[in-house]
Write an enzyme that holds these catalytic residues in place. Structure first.
Site, PDB file in Angstrom:
ATOM      1  N   ASN A 145       0.852  -1.199   0.000  1.00 23.49           N
ATOM      2  CA  ASN A 145       0.000   0.000   0.000  1.00 23.49           C
ATOM      3  C   ASN A 145       0.884   1.244   0.000  1.00 23.49           C
ATOM      4  O   ASN A 145       2.104   1.143  -0.042  1.00 23.49           O
ATOM      5  CB  ASN A 145      -0.954  -0.028   1.202  1.00 23.49           C
ATOM      6  CG  ASN A 145      -0.183  -0.087   2.503  1.00 23.49           C
ATOM      7  OD1 ASN A 145       0.548   0.826   2.847  1.00 23.49           O
ATOM      8  ND2 ASN A 145      -0.304  -1.209   3.215  1.00 23.49           N
ATOM      9  N   ASP A 199      -4.184 -10.072  13.265  1.00 22.09           N
ATOM     10  CA  ASP A 199      -4.378  -8.668  13.620  1.00 22.09           C
ATOM     11  C   ASP A 199      -3.393  -8.335  14.738  1.00 22.09           C
ATOM     12  O   ASP A 199      -3.556  -8.767  15.888  1.00 22.09           O
ATOM     13  CB  ASP A 199      -5.834  -8.437  14.064  1.00 22.09           C
ATOM     14  CG  ASP A 199      -6.140  -6.956  14.154  1.00 22.09           C
ATOM     15  OD1 ASP A 199      -5.298  -6.214  14.704  1.00 22.09           O
ATOM     16  OD2 ASP A 199      -7.191  -6.536  13.657  1.00 22.09           O
ATOM     17  N   LYS A 253       9.369 -16.982 -10.350  1.00 20.15           N
ATOM     18  CA  LYS A 253       8.558 -15.890 -10.893  1.00 20.15           C
ATOM     19  C   LYS A 253       7.352 -16.463 -11.658  1.00 20.15           C
ATOM     20  O   LYS A 253       7.522 -17.345 -12.507  1.00 20.15           O
ATOM     21  CB  LYS A 253       9.418 -15.039 -11.826  1.00 20.15           C
ATOM     22  CG  LYS A 253       8.682 -13.858 -12.373  1.00 20.15           C
ATOM     23  CD  LYS A 253       9.526 -13.063 -13.334  1.00 20.15           C
ATOM     24  CE  LYS A 253       8.651 -12.103 -14.092  1.00 20.15           C
ATOM     25  NZ  LYS A 253       9.294 -11.562 -15.277  1.00 20.15           N
ATOM     26  N   LYS A 265     -11.070  -4.172  18.709  1.00 24.87           N
ATOM     27  CA  LYS A 265      -9.671  -4.558  18.886  1.00 24.87           C
ATOM     28  C   LYS A 265      -9.220  -4.374  20.340  1.00 24.87           C
ATOM     29  O   LYS A 265      -8.039  -4.528  20.638  1.00 24.87           O
ATOM     30  CB  LYS A 265      -8.781  -3.759  17.939  1.00 24.87           C
ATOM     31  CG  LYS A 265      -9.078  -4.038  16.454  1.00 24.87           C
ATOM     32  CD  LYS A 265      -8.092  -3.349  15.529  1.00 24.87           C
ATOM     33  CE  LYS A 265      -8.477  -3.521  14.066  1.00 24.87           C
ATOM     34  NZ  LYS A 265      -7.342  -3.876  13.204  1.00 24.87           N
ATOM     35  N   PHE A 285      -4.525   3.075  14.975  1.00 28.64           N
ATOM     36  CA  PHE A 285      -4.889   4.084  13.997  1.00 28.64           C
ATOM     37  C   PHE A 285      -6.045   3.530  13.174  1.00 28.64           C
ATOM     38  O   PHE A 285      -6.180   2.310  13.043  1.00 28.64           O
ATOM     39  CB  PHE A 285      -3.717   4.389  13.049  1.00 28.64           C
ATOM     40  CG  PHE A 285      -2.823   5.508  13.524  1.00 28.64           C
ATOM     41  CD1 PHE A 285      -1.981   5.315  14.598  1.00 28.64           C
ATOM     42  CD2 PHE A 285      -2.831   6.749  12.894  1.00 28.64           C
ATOM     43  CE1 PHE A 285      -1.161   6.334  15.050  1.00 28.64           C
ATOM     44  CE2 PHE A 285      -2.016   7.780  13.331  1.00 28.64           C
ATOM     45  CZ  PHE A 285      -1.176   7.575  14.404  1.00 28.64           C
TER      46      PHE A 285
HETATM   47  O1  PMT Z   1       2.872   6.128   6.573  1.00 28.58           O
HETATM   48  P1  PMT Z   1       2.275   7.451   6.129  1.00 28.58           P
HETATM   49  O2  PMT Z   1       2.407   7.666   4.641  1.00 28.58           O
HETATM   50  O3  PMT Z   1       2.796   8.611   6.942  1.00 28.58           O
HETATM   51  O4  PMT Z   1       0.689   7.393   6.384  1.00 28.58           O
HETATM   52  C1  PMT Z   1       0.206   7.284   7.689  1.00 28.58           C
HETATM   53  C2  PMT Z   1      -0.998   6.343   7.774  1.00 28.58           C
HETATM   54  C3  PMT Z   1      -2.168   6.896   6.974  1.00 28.58           C
HETATM   55  C4  PMT Z   1      -0.614   4.945   7.237  1.00 28.58           C
HETATM   56  C5  PMT Z   1      -1.370   6.228   9.304  1.00 28.58           C
HETATM   57  O5  PMT Z   1      -1.717   7.487   9.787  1.00 28.58           O
HETATM   58  C6  PMT Z   1      -2.502   5.242   9.539  1.00 28.58           C
HETATM   59  O6  PMT Z   1      -3.671   5.559   9.462  1.00 28.58           O
HETATM   60  N1  PMT Z   1      -2.119   3.976   9.848  1.00 28.58           N
HETATM   61  C7  PMT Z   1      -3.098   2.845   9.989  1.00 28.58           C
HETATM   62  C8  PMT Z   1      -3.488   2.382   8.630  1.00 28.58           C
HETATM   63  C9  PMT Z   1      -4.376   1.173   8.681  1.00 28.58           C
HETATM   64  O7  PMT Z   1      -3.967   0.150   8.219  1.00 28.58           O
HETATM   65  O8  PMT Z   1      -5.518   1.302   9.274  1.00 28.58           O
HETATM   66  P2  PMT Z   1      -6.620   0.132   9.449  1.00 28.58           P
HETATM   67  O9  PMT Z   1      -7.860   0.867   9.693  1.00 28.58           O
HETATM   68  O10 PMT Z   1      -6.576  -0.807   8.277  1.00 28.58           O
HETATM   69  O11 PMT Z   1      -6.125  -0.669  10.711  1.00 28.58           O
HETATM   70  C10 PMT Z   1      -6.583  -0.352  12.025  1.00 28.58           C
HETATM   71  C11 PMT Z   1      -5.464  -0.573  13.029  1.00 28.58           C
HETATM   72  O12 PMT Z   1      -5.137  -1.955  13.096  1.00 28.58           O
HETATM   73  C12 PMT Z   1      -4.173   0.129  12.711  1.00 28.58           C
HETATM   74  O13 PMT Z   1      -3.637   0.567  13.923  1.00 28.58           O
HETATM   75  C13 PMT Z   1      -3.299  -0.966  12.100  1.00 28.58           C
HETATM   76  O14 PMT Z   1      -1.918  -0.732  12.321  1.00 28.58           O
HETATM   77  C14 PMT Z   1      -3.779  -2.173  12.865  1.00 28.58           C
HETATM   78  N2  PMT Z   1      -3.678  -3.443  12.144  1.00 28.58           N
HETATM   79  C15 PMT Z   1      -4.381  -3.653  10.996  1.00 28.58           C
HETATM   80  C16 PMT Z   1      -4.329  -4.879  10.383  1.00 28.58           C
HETATM   81  C17 PMT Z   1      -3.517  -5.908  10.939  1.00 28.58           C
HETATM   82  N3  PMT Z   1      -3.426  -7.088  10.366  1.00 28.58           N
HETATM   83  N4  PMT Z   1      -2.833  -5.671  12.059  1.00 28.58           N
HETATM   84  C18 PMT Z   1      -2.890  -4.461  12.670  1.00 28.58           C
HETATM   85  O15 PMT Z   1      -2.244  -4.252  13.696  1.00 28.58           O
END
Ligand code: PMT
Length: 409
Positions: free
Chosen positions: A215, A313, A294, A348, A330
């Site tokens: 991403n 997660d 590949k 979570k 986040f």
């Molecule tokens: O890196 P930058 O370009 O500065 O951009 C910052 C950002 C937009 C990436 C950052 O501010 C942000 O929002 N990060 C979380 C992005 C995300 O994946 O969000 P989510 O809504 O999909 O996930 C929710 C939370 O679960 C997040 O804290 C994520 O880290 C966590 N997660 C998600 C999936 C997973 N398998 N494990 C996790 O821990």
């Protein structure tokens, strides 16, 4: 200038190398002096092809130093005196050549000699063509300077003098001044003896030896959190996916590629983790099988179906750990930001969630700025659009307030 000027009494040695961005140093020096700083300018020989010493003398109010063996300079403020005088050495523009010479420790001209001879902190503001910036030699040189404790400020991205578009633009004067002000701002060590783990950047989920699913996360938000938390006294572990960023040597950086790697590295920090901040954009799914060779394009096959399996997660597993740290997630959303964020907070099992609206231009993924709404179970805090460092500062203040309350219950 008043005594409350943010840079009152600060002695800044501005080292200018030979790059087109040298013209920005006029504005930079003007703003630094307006904020109360005493600025002395040192120029390399090639810098003088881009901007005249007379101009820099006029804006700084001091003669420009440019010669290691100048008898006149030696009777005034010679290189050792200048090296001892500075509170901060700011190298802007720092060209690929200057960066390579700093890394190698050259002392055959005034600017690199000063850097070697000075105990002052050094901030490097890279400026060069994007291919030169991305070249592995330059990347390696910058990483080494960061490991030695130098501050790497920039570069920015955008159109370049040569017509290319990409990373390598020197930060604008006002951005550098903000960084200098932040650098000197007294920072209360509110996280002294607190262990903070931060995840940052994207994950890469391999399909075969040459392809992956990923991403647009640049890591900037997570790295800003790491840097500010460390300045606030925390012991910081930064677990990061592949990004083109450097961090200070006193941050414990762990580089990973996939969500599984990040999951394992995160759980390993839990025996000494007080606060866990999940800023990484983790891939929710990964290919079920990683092809050993590949994958070849097959003639006549117009559609390809990939089988994906769910990744663990990470933040949820951390939050459900027996001896759980204070957990901050986040939420990157493009719609229904508040509702989705509150759902993640609860589902979570988090203490706080910082929601960003990544559908808005100029914030969130791969931008310099961000804006957050932070939710606790019964409270919300709005952090308005600002540079990611400022956002990180405010978010960490909220985390500190909530963490202290939880710990004192
Ligand atoms: O890196 P930058 O370009 O500065 O951009 C910052 C950002 C937009 C990436 C950052 O501010 C942000 O929002 N990060 C979380 C992005 C995300 O994946 O969000 P989510 O809504 O999909 O996930 C929710 C939370 O679960 C997040 O804290 C994520 O880290 C966590 N997660 C998600 C999936 C997973 N398998 N494990 C996790 O821990």
């Amino acid at each position: 200038m008043s005594v409350s000027s943010p840079l009152a009494g600060k002695k800044i040695l501005l080292g200018i190398a030979g790059g087109i961005a040298a013209y920005k140093c006029v504005e930079l020096t003007r703003r630094l002096t307006e904020f109360g700083a005493d600025v002395r300018v040192v120029m390399t020989t090639s810098a003088k092809s881009f901007i005249t010493p007379l101009t820099m003398q006029a804006v700084s109010g001091h003669a420009v130093a440019d010669d290691l063996l100048d008898p006149n300079a030696q009777s005034g403020m010679g290189h050792i005196e200048l090296a001892k005088w500075a509170d901060l050495i700011l190298l802007a523009p720092a060209t690929a050549n200057l960066i390579a010479r700093l890394r190698a420790g050259f002392a055959d001209e005034l600017l690199t000699t000063l850097c070697l001879a000075s105990p002052a902190p050094i901030a490097v503001s890279p400026a060069m063509n994007m291919e030169m910036y991305l070249a592995s030699a330059t990347q390696e040189n910058i990483a080494v300077l960061a490991q030695r404790g130098m501050h790497i400020w920039g570069p920015g991205e955008g159109p370049q003098a040569c017509g290319d578009i990409g990373p390598g633009r020197m930060l604008e004067a006002h951005q550098l001044v903000d960084l200098v002000v932040d650098f000197f701002a007294p920072q209360k060590a509110i996280f002294k003896n607190v262990n903070i783990t931060i995840t940052a950047g994207p994950t890469q989920e391999a399909l075969d030896p040459v392809r992956y699913i990923s991403n647009h996360s640049s890591g900037k938000m997570g790295f800003a959190l790491a840097e500010v938390a460390q300045k606030m006294g925390a012991n910081v572990t930064l677990i990061t996916g592949p990004v083109a960023l450097t961090c200070a040597a006193n941050i414990n950086r762990i580089d990973i590629k996939s969500a599984l790697d990040m999951h394992a590295a995160s759980l390993q920090t839990l025996d000494h983790c007080d606060i866990f901040i999940a800023c990484a954009a983790v891939a929710d799914y990964r290919p079920e099988v990683i092809a050993q060779e590949k994958m070849k394009k097959q003639s006549g096959v117009e559609n390809l179906t990939l089988h994906l399996v769910k990744n663990p997660d990470i933040i949820a597993d951390v939050a459900n750990h027996l001896d759980r740290p204070f957990c901050v997630g986040f939420a990157a959303e493009t719609e229904n930001v508040e509702a989705y964020a509150l759902d993640k907070l609860q589902r979570k099992n988090l203490d706080l969630i910082a929601a960003n609206d990544v559908a808005k231009a100029d914030q969130g993924f791969n931008s310099e700025k961000n804006a957050l709404t932070v939710f606790a179970a019964k409270q919300r805090f709005d952090i308005t659009l600002a540079d990611k460092k400022k956002v990180a500062q405010q978010l960490l203040e909220v985390i500190h307030q909530q963490y202290s309350t939880t710990n004192n219950d």
